[in-house]
Design a protein around this motif. Structure first.
Motif, mmCIF file in Angstrom:
data_model
loop_
_atom_site.group_PDB
_atom_site.id
_atom_site.type_symbol
_atom_site.label_atom_id
_atom_site.label_comp_id
_atom_site.label_asym_id
_atom_site.label_seq_id
_atom_site.Cartn_x
_atom_site.Cartn_y
_atom_site.Cartn_z
ATOM 1 N N GLY A 21 93.376 37.632 38.703
ATOM 2 C CA GLY A 21 92.294 37.531 39.734
ATOM 3 C C GLY A 21 91.266 38.837 39.402
ATOM 4 N N GLU A 22 92.118 40.325 39.623
ATOM 5 C CA GLU A 22 91.384 41.578 39.170
ATOM 6 C C GLU A 22 90.486 41.437 38.096
ATOM 7 N N ASP A 23 91.152 40.868 36.995
ATOM 8 C CA ASP A 23 90.265 40.861 35.697
ATOM 9 C C ASP A 23 89.207 40.184 35.755
ATOM 10 N N GLU A 24 89.440 38.952 36.479
ATOM 11 C CA GLU A 24 88.034 37.976 36.534
ATOM 12 C C GLU A 24 87.182 38.551 37.047
ATOM 13 N N GLN A 25 87.354 39.190 38.334
ATOM 14 C CA GLN A 25 86.275 39.674 38.945
ATOM 15 C C GLN A 25 85.594 40.707 38.061
ATOM 16 N N HIS A 26 86.467 41.697 37.678
ATOM 17 C CA HIS A 26 85.849 42.748 36.855
ATOM 18 C C HIS A 26 84.998 41.991 35.696
ATOM 19 N N MET A 27 85.570 41.119 35.108
ATOM 20 C CA MET A 27 84.652 40.680 33.943
ATOM 21 C C MET A 27 83.513 40.009 34.535
ATOM 22 N N ARG A 28 83.442 39.339 35.600
ATOM 23 C CA ARG A 28 82.283 38.763 36.166
ATOM 24 C C ARG A 28 81.381 40.004 36.232
ATOM 25 N N GLN A 29 81.885 41.174 36.963
ATOM 26 C CA GLN A 29 80.846 42.055 37.383
ATOM 27 C C GLN A 29 80.311 42.689 35.993
ATOM 28 N N LEU A 30 81.006 42.748 34.887
ATOM 29 C CA LEU A 30 80.556 43.375 33.864
ATOM 30 C C LEU A 30 79.317 42.464 33.085
ATOM 31 N N ALA A 31 79.807 40.942 33.366
ATOM 32 C CA ALA A 31 78.852 39.978 32.804
ATOM 33 C C ALA A 31 77.317 40.202 33.805
ATOM 34 N N ILE A 32 77.641 40.315 34.898
ATOM 35 C CA ILE A 32 76.452 40.433 35.652
ATOM 36 C C ILE A 32 75.581 41.677 35.333
ATOM 37 N N LEU A 33 76.148 43.001 35.015
ATOM 38 C CA LEU A 33 75.529 44.182 34.643
ATOM 39 C C LEU A 33 74.736 43.804 33.481
ATOM 40 N N GLN A 34 75.575 43.163 32.358
ATOM 41 C CA GLN A 34 75.026 43.068 31.270
ATOM 42 C C GLN A 34 73.676 42.151 31.131
ATOM 43 N N HIS A 35 74.073 40.996 31.959
ATOM 44 C CA HIS A 35 72.896 40.024 31.984
ATOM 45 C C HIS A 35 71.395 40.439 32.981
ATOM 46 N N LEU A 36 72.105 41.333 33.926
ATOM 47 C CA LEU A 36 71.114 41.511 34.775
ATOM 48 C C LEU A 36 69.850 42.238 34.015
ATOM 49 N N LYS A 37 70.026 43.122 32.915
ATOM 50 C CA LYS A 37 69.083 43.673 32.231
ATOM 51 C C LYS A 37 68.121 43.112 31.783
ATOM 52 N N ASP A 38 68.202 41.592 31.397
ATOM 53 C CA ASP A 38 67.245 40.509 30.845
ATOM 54 C C ASP A 38 66.592 39.572 31.500
ATOM 55 N N ALA A 39 67.393 39.830 33.276
ATOM 56 C CA ALA A 39 66.800 38.973 34.236
ATOM 57 C C ALA A 39 65.322 38.720 34.084
ATOM 58 N N VAL A 40 64.759 39.921 34.295
ATOM 59 C CA VAL A 40 63.105 39.922 34.399
ATOM 60 C C VAL A 40 62.568 39.288 33.230
ATOM 61 N N ALA A 41 62.705 39.660 32.042
ATOM 62 C CA ALA A 41 62.102 39.459 30.828
ATOM 63 C C ALA A 41 62.600 37.955 30.505
ATOM 64 N N GLU A 42 63.549 37.269 30.880
ATOM 65 C CA GLU A 42 63.849 35.984 30.743
ATOM 66 C C GLU A 42 63.545 35.135 31.557
ATOM 67 N N GLN A 43 63.025 35.618 32.747
ATOM 68 C CA GLN A 43 62.168 35.050 33.915
ATOM 69 C C GLN A 43 62.924 34.153 34.616
ATOM 70 N N GLN A 44 64.177 34.879 34.976
ATOM 71 C CA GLN A 44 65.135 34.188 35.615
ATOM 72 C C GLN A 44 65.370 34.369 37.176
ATOM 73 N N LEU A 45 64.290 35.121 37.655
ATOM 74 C CA LEU A 45 64.273 35.590 39.064
ATOM 75 C C LEU A 45 63.210 34.723 39.685
ATOM 76 N N ASN A 46 63.524 34.484 41.053
ATOM 77 C CA ASN A 46 62.356 34.158 41.900
ATOM 78 C C ASN A 46 62.662 34.503 43.304
ATOM 79 N N LEU A 47 61.371 34.495 43.862
ATOM 80 C CA LEU A 47 61.429 34.970 45.401
ATOM 81 C C LEU A 47 61.517 33.578 46.303
ATOM 82 N N VAL A 48 62.284 33.832 47.260
ATOM 83 C CA VAL A 48 62.156 32.655 48.365
ATOM 84 C C VAL A 48 61.625 33.407 49.636
ATOM 85 N N LEU A 49 61.041 32.585 50.634
ATOM 86 C CA LEU A 49 60.407 33.164 51.481
ATOM 87 C C LEU A 49 60.865 32.559 52.975
#
Ligand code: C2E
Ligand code: MG
Ligand code: MG
Ligand code: MG
Length: 281
Positions: A21-49
């Motif tokens: 469980g610990e490992d999985e959570q850790h892996m997910r955090q690493l994946a989030i950190l890695q992919h977050l860098k491209d989120a803007v350029a890859e147009q993966q973000l949006n705003l909701v109001l």
């Protein structure tokens, strides 16, 4: 012997399971950190109001912009999960700039549609303490020929308390440039009354945890009522977040809360849907 052996085996399984469980959570955090860098350029973000309404009339007065991230592999990642990681990794600045540009473009669209509204955006501690923030915001105001007082900057109470002296100085600079400031999640961040008195802000947003069970919790009623009164006497507007039913609305009205936000009125909406909602409310 047999029993103790069985317990040992069970413990080993448990431990293994726990580690996994610990490992999985850790892996997910690493994946989030890695992919977050491209989120803007890859147009993966949006705003909701999410609409904010006037407490007396229930009519729309504005909205809070909330960030959404959809990644092709990770799926929807909640802001509660990725914002803290973005703050730690230094990625937050890029996200905040994206949010602010989007927010000004929403305000432009609103103006073109003849809608006069205030839009709130969330800033993190890192944003608040960065010395480039006031100028950055003012540059966008020029670029979009926007009115700075249409933008409400939400800063959590705990962000302010992390470094009150610097935060107060920065808030003053933002106010001087004409932006509105709101203290978000109020009541959860351990600010003292002395500090509240010194904060150059326009609005207090009472945290959802005090609002959600309002009709059934007398203590919450006491806290919310006295917070609203305190804010009023300090010249601040109060907003209650997390209003989920009519009974809460009635109570908040009797307490003379100024504005409300919550699922009872509307969930956060995609931009076009929000404009339709706004115009019919
Ligand atoms: P917040 O600023 O306090 O935003 C309110 C959160 O409460 C939002 O969750 C909203 O969807 C949720 N909410 C609103 N009404 C209700 C209700 O009636 N019931 C319940 N149960 N929840 C309600 P969300 O969108 O998941 O955002 C969570 C937090 O993530 C935000 O809390 C804010 O601290 C942060 N966040 C979101 N967008 C941004 C952003 O653009 N920048 C930064 N720095 N933080 C953001
Ligand atoms: Mg907020
Ligand atoms: Mg909040
Ligand atoms: Mg919150």
């Amino acid at each position: 012997v047999q029993i103790s052996r069985r317990i040992a085996v069970q413990e080993k399984h448990l431990w293994h399971w726990y580690m996994q469980g610990e490992d999985e959570q850790h892996m997910r955090q690493l994946a989030i950190l890695q992919h977050l860098k491209d989120a803007v350029a890859e147009q993966q973000l949006n705003l909701v109001l999410q609409p904010k309404v006037d407490c007396v009339s229930g009519r729309a007065v504005g909205a809070e912009a909330l960030l959404r991230w959809h990644h092709p592999v990770l799926g929807h990642v909640r802001p509660d999960e990725f914002i803290p990681l973005a703050e730690q990794s230094g990625e937050i600045g890029r996200l905040t700039r994206w949010v602010i540009v989007e927010a000004f473009s929403v305000l432009n669209k609103a103006e073109n549609a003849g809608i006069d509204m205030k839009l709130s955006v969330n800033l993190s501690t890192v944003d608040l303490l960065s010395d480039t923030l006031p100028k950055l915001l003012s540059d966008y105001v020029d670029q979009f020929s926007a009115n700075p007082s249409s933008l409400m900057l939400e800063i959590t109470e705990s962000a302010v308390m992390q470094d009150p002296e610097n935060a107060i100085e920065r808030l003053q600079q933002l106010k001087q440039r004409g932006f509105m400031v709101s203290i978000d999640d109020y009541g959860t961040g351990e600010s003292s009354l002395a500090q509240l008195k010194r904060l150059p802000v326009d609005e207090l947003k009472i945290d959802r945890s005090f609002v959600q069970h309002l009709p059934n919790d007398e203590r919450d009623q006491i806290i919310v009522r006295s917070t609203i009164q305190l804010a009023r006497e300090l010249g601040l507007k109060t907003v209650a977040e997390g209003v989920e039913d009519d009974a809460s609305w009635q109570l908040l009205q009797s307490m003379a809360c100024a504005e409300l936000q919550g699922y009872y009125f509307s969930k956060p909406l995609p931009i076009e849907e929000f404009f339709a909602w706004y115009q019919s409310h």
